[in-house]
Design an enzyme around this catalytic site. Structure first.
Site, mmCIF file in Angstrom:
data_model
loop_
_atom_site.group_PDB
_atom_site.id
_atom_site.type_symbol
_atom_site.label_atom_id
_atom_site.label_comp_id
_atom_site.label_asym_id
_atom_site.label_seq_id
_atom_site.Cartn_x
_atom_site.Cartn_y
_atom_site.Cartn_z
ATOM 1 N N ILE A 151 -61.325 -20.188 22.573
ATOM 2 C CA ILE A 151 -60.685 -18.893 21.841
ATOM 3 C C ILE A 151 -61.482 -17.546 21.934
ATOM 4 C CG2 ILE A 151 -59.578 -17.848 19.628
ATOM 5 C CD1 ILE A 151 -58.495 -20.787 19.261
ATOM 6 N N ASP A 170 -73.542 -18.990 19.101
ATOM 7 C CA ASP A 170 -73.112 -20.589 19.566
ATOM 8 C C ASP A 170 -74.018 -21.270 19.840
ATOM 9 O OD1 ASP A 170 -71.554 -22.581 20.695
ATOM 10 O OD2 ASP A 170 -69.976 -21.421 20.796
ATOM 11 N N CYS A 229 -59.604 -16.074 11.923
ATOM 12 C CA CYS A 229 -58.332 -16.817 12.543
ATOM 13 C C CYS A 229 -58.717 -18.327 12.623
ATOM 14 C CB CYS A 229 -57.767 -16.166 13.542
ATOM 15 S SG CYS A 229 -57.116 -14.524 13.324
ATOM 16 N N ARG A 231 -60.455 -21.206 10.843
ATOM 17 C CA ARG A 231 -60.413 -22.374 9.527
ATOM 18 C C ARG A 231 -60.961 -21.584 8.371
ATOM 19 N NH1 ARG A 231 -57.064 -24.701 11.269
ATOM 20 N NH2 ARG A 231 -56.974 -26.080 12.925
ATOM 21 N N ASP A 255 -56.601 -15.112 8.289
ATOM 22 C CA ASP A 255 -55.264 -15.678 8.584
ATOM 23 C C ASP A 255 -55.438 -17.237 8.109
ATOM 24 O OD1 ASP A 255 -52.838 -15.966 9.817
ATOM 25 O OD2 ASP A 255 -53.973 -17.466 11.182
ATOM 26 N N GLU A 260 -54.756 -23.885 1.431
ATOM 27 C CA GLU A 260 -53.327 -23.657 1.850
ATOM 28 C C GLU A 260 -52.465 -24.435 1.289
ATOM 29 O OE1 GLU A 260 -53.775 -23.263 5.859
ATOM 30 O OE2 GLU A 260 -55.247 -21.563 6.086
ATOM 31 N N HIS A 278 -51.633 -17.978 8.238
ATOM 32 C CA HIS A 278 -51.854 -19.013 9.063
ATOM 33 C C HIS A 278 -51.188 -18.699 10.191
ATOM 34 C CE1 HIS A 278 -54.396 -22.791 9.571
ATOM 35 N NE2 HIS A 278 -54.073 -22.260 10.703
ATOM 36 N N LEU A 279 -50.900 -17.622 10.884
ATOM 37 C CA LEU A 279 -50.070 -17.321 11.950
ATOM 38 C C LEU A 279 -50.803 -17.275 13.236
ATOM 39 C CD1 LEU A 279 -48.241 -13.997 10.396
ATOM 40 C CD2 LEU A 279 -47.417 -16.560 10.377
ATOM 41 N N ALA A 281 -51.436 -19.486 15.382
ATOM 42 C CA ALA A 281 -50.767 -19.994 16.637
ATOM 43 C C ALA A 281 -49.143 -19.871 16.512
ATOM 44 C CB ALA A 281 -51.052 -21.605 16.509
#
Length: 525
Positions: A151, A170, A229, A231, A255, A260, A278-279, A281
């Site tokens: 992603i 990373d 977006c 976790r 998100d 939650e 949490h949109l 996906a």
């Protein structure tokens, strides 16, 4: 016929694909933990989204379960170590909603840059506050990616198209991959100091939890805008609120939240804060894609042994799986043998294949060797996390493929480097595909590897085998199989015995003090 339970609401395409592939399927959603435990024992597969919690207790009741398939990326709701211990493969669908999630991150970045939600509310309230909403351009700004995987790399591609400069933190991003993506690899502190926008694209682990802590947020550029977006739990939400209230953080869009559904977050109502439920996906395309993918992957595994996007074993195509299965069993036992005999002394390992093995996908063979090797250090090790455990220990791992023809039609050799020098073990597959040890530390020997065993190094002398048998017999230890190899007559010999019960305590002490014994080790496979 394998049987699968779909326990969360999923696109109907999933059930259709299961049935077309010859898999029986039940769609039973909304069950409590106790209800799931009561019914899971009859299923070979479990297809889930985010609602079903696959806990240790659920797995203990799932006596026939072979695979858990998560239609989506995150597997926070699956106890992967317990699944691995139970021999259950855990799969996800990391690519089905990648574009959707990446696009949502870009959308939230634009919303922050131009204050779109608040401007919309103001305008619909009859105000015309044109001068109040002074945004910023994204062109020429620096985007900092925390996580440059699937992603993150899509977000980078979109950001570069917007003429942004992209830097990424990373630990697994190689310089070559960064160059291919057109981005700059930096440390976390460098990213915090340079980024105008920060987006997070990393799983939630103990290493990444609160990666944007109060301390980290204090190092950010004044006015930075942050998007998550990925976790909940990657950002210290209390510290984020303090940064927004103080004005140090120019804006934040979440998100995902620590808890939650987030119905009472202290962040709600904070200036320059945007939230969505949490949109990431949640597009029609993504929902269909992940349902199709999880059904195809699980059906392939249950019907042919193919493994795709597994989190606790290497991926195998449906064609490769039957061929590789015996080689992986051989590799795991060779790795286990070396791990038990050498333990912490190993500094480097080389996995060499020749003959028929050299024509196969070597990654699963390497993963199996490392899993066997590292099992002495961890009872949750598997073919996915073994390479990372090896890296943490500073273990140098090499793969070698030989085209030469040797004494056997196929051979797998595990060579290790220790302070005492190099040592190796080698094995082959006999006609019935049973793993067989053929060499140990330079000594030729043919032996099965399985169950409880004794490894003994001794001086080759008359009467030794008789004394050994008598000692074990008097201790009530029954010998199952007996394998002998030696360097030369009256030289060093190796014995591998399978025994019906563990040899320990006083019996082990007796064996170590027998005349001619140089080393004794109890093995378990």
């Amino acid at each position: 016929m394998p049987k699968v339970l779909i326990s969360d609401k999923m696109d109907p395409q999933a059930a259709k694909i299961f049935r077309e592939r010859g898999v029986e399927v039940d769609e039973i959603t909304g069950k409590t933990k106790d209800e799931l435990i009561a019914m899971i024992g009859e299923y070979d597969g479990l297809a889930i989204r985010s609602s079903t919690k696959v806990t240790k207790e659920v797995l203990a009741a799932a006596t026939n379960l072979k695979v858990v398939g998560r239609a989506g990326i995150g597997v926070d709701n699956v106890d992967i170590p317990s699944a691995s211990a139970a021999g259950v493969v855990v799969m996800n669908t990391p690519f089905g909603n990648s574009i959707t999630t990446a696009e949502h991150a870009i959308a939230l970045m634009f919303a922050l840059a131009r204050d779109l939600p608040e401007a919309d509310r103001s305008t619909q309230a009859g105000k015309w506050e044109k001068n109040r909403f002074m945004g910023v351009e994204v062109t020429s700004k620096t985007l900092g990616l925390i996580g440059a995987g699937n992603i993150g790399s899509i977000v980078a591609d979109r950001a570069l198209g917007l003429k942004m400069k992209v830097v990424a933190y990373d630990p697994f991003l190689t310089p070559e991959r960064a160059t291919d993506l057109g981005i700059e690899k930096v440390t976390l502190d460098e990213l915090l100091a340079r980024a105008d926008f920060i987006t997070l694209h990393t799983p939630l682990t103990e290493q990444t939890r609160n990666i944007l802590s109060a301390e980290a947020l204090a190092k950010t550029k004044k006015g930075v805008r942050i998007v998550n977006c990925a976790r909940g739990g990657l950002i210290d939400e209390a510290a984020l609120k303090e940064g927004l209230d103080s004005g140090h953080i120019g804006g934040a869009a979440l998100d995902v939240f620590v808890e939650e559904p987030a119905k009472a977050s202290p962040l709600f109502g904070t200036p320059n804060f945007i939230s969505t439920p949490h949109l990431g996906a949640s597009t029609n395309e993504a929902q269909v894609n992940v349902a199709i993918q999880v059904a195809e992957q699980m059906a392939d595994f249950l019907m042919s042994g193919g493994v795709t996007n597994a989190l606790n074993m290497p991926s195998l195509s449906a064609e490769e799986a039957p061929k590789l299965k015996p080689y992986m069993a051989l590799a795991e036992r060779l790795g286990s043998l070396v791990g038990q005999l050498e333990g912490d002394a190993i500094k480097a390992v080389s996995i060499e294949v020749e003959g028929a093995a050299a024509e196969l996908n070597q990654k699963p063979i390497t993963g199996a060797v490392l899993a066997g090797l590292m099992r002495v250090h961890s009872d949750t090790v598997n073919m996915v996390n073994a390479p990372f455990l090896a890296k943490e220990r500073g273990l140098d791992v090499r793969e070698v493929r030989h085209d030469r023809e040797g004494d056997y039609h196929t051979l797998v050799r595990v060579a290790v480097k220790t302070e005492e020098g190099s040592k190796s073990v080698a094995g082959t597959l006999f006609a019935n595909a049973e793993p067989r040890l053929v060499e140990i530390f330079g000594i030729k020997v043919e032996a099965d590897l399985g169950g409880q065993m004794l490894y003994i190094v001794n001086e080759d002398a008359p009467g030794f085998i008789g004394r050994l048998g008598t000692t074990l017999g008097e201790a009530g230890v029954n010998i199952g199989t007996f394998h002998l190899g030696r360097r030369a007559a009256k030289g060093e010999a190796v014995l591998l015995l399978s025994v019906d019960s563990p040899v320990e305590g006083e019996v082990m002490a007796q064996l170590k003090t027998m005349p001619g014994v140089k080393a004794v080790k109890a093995l378990r496979f």
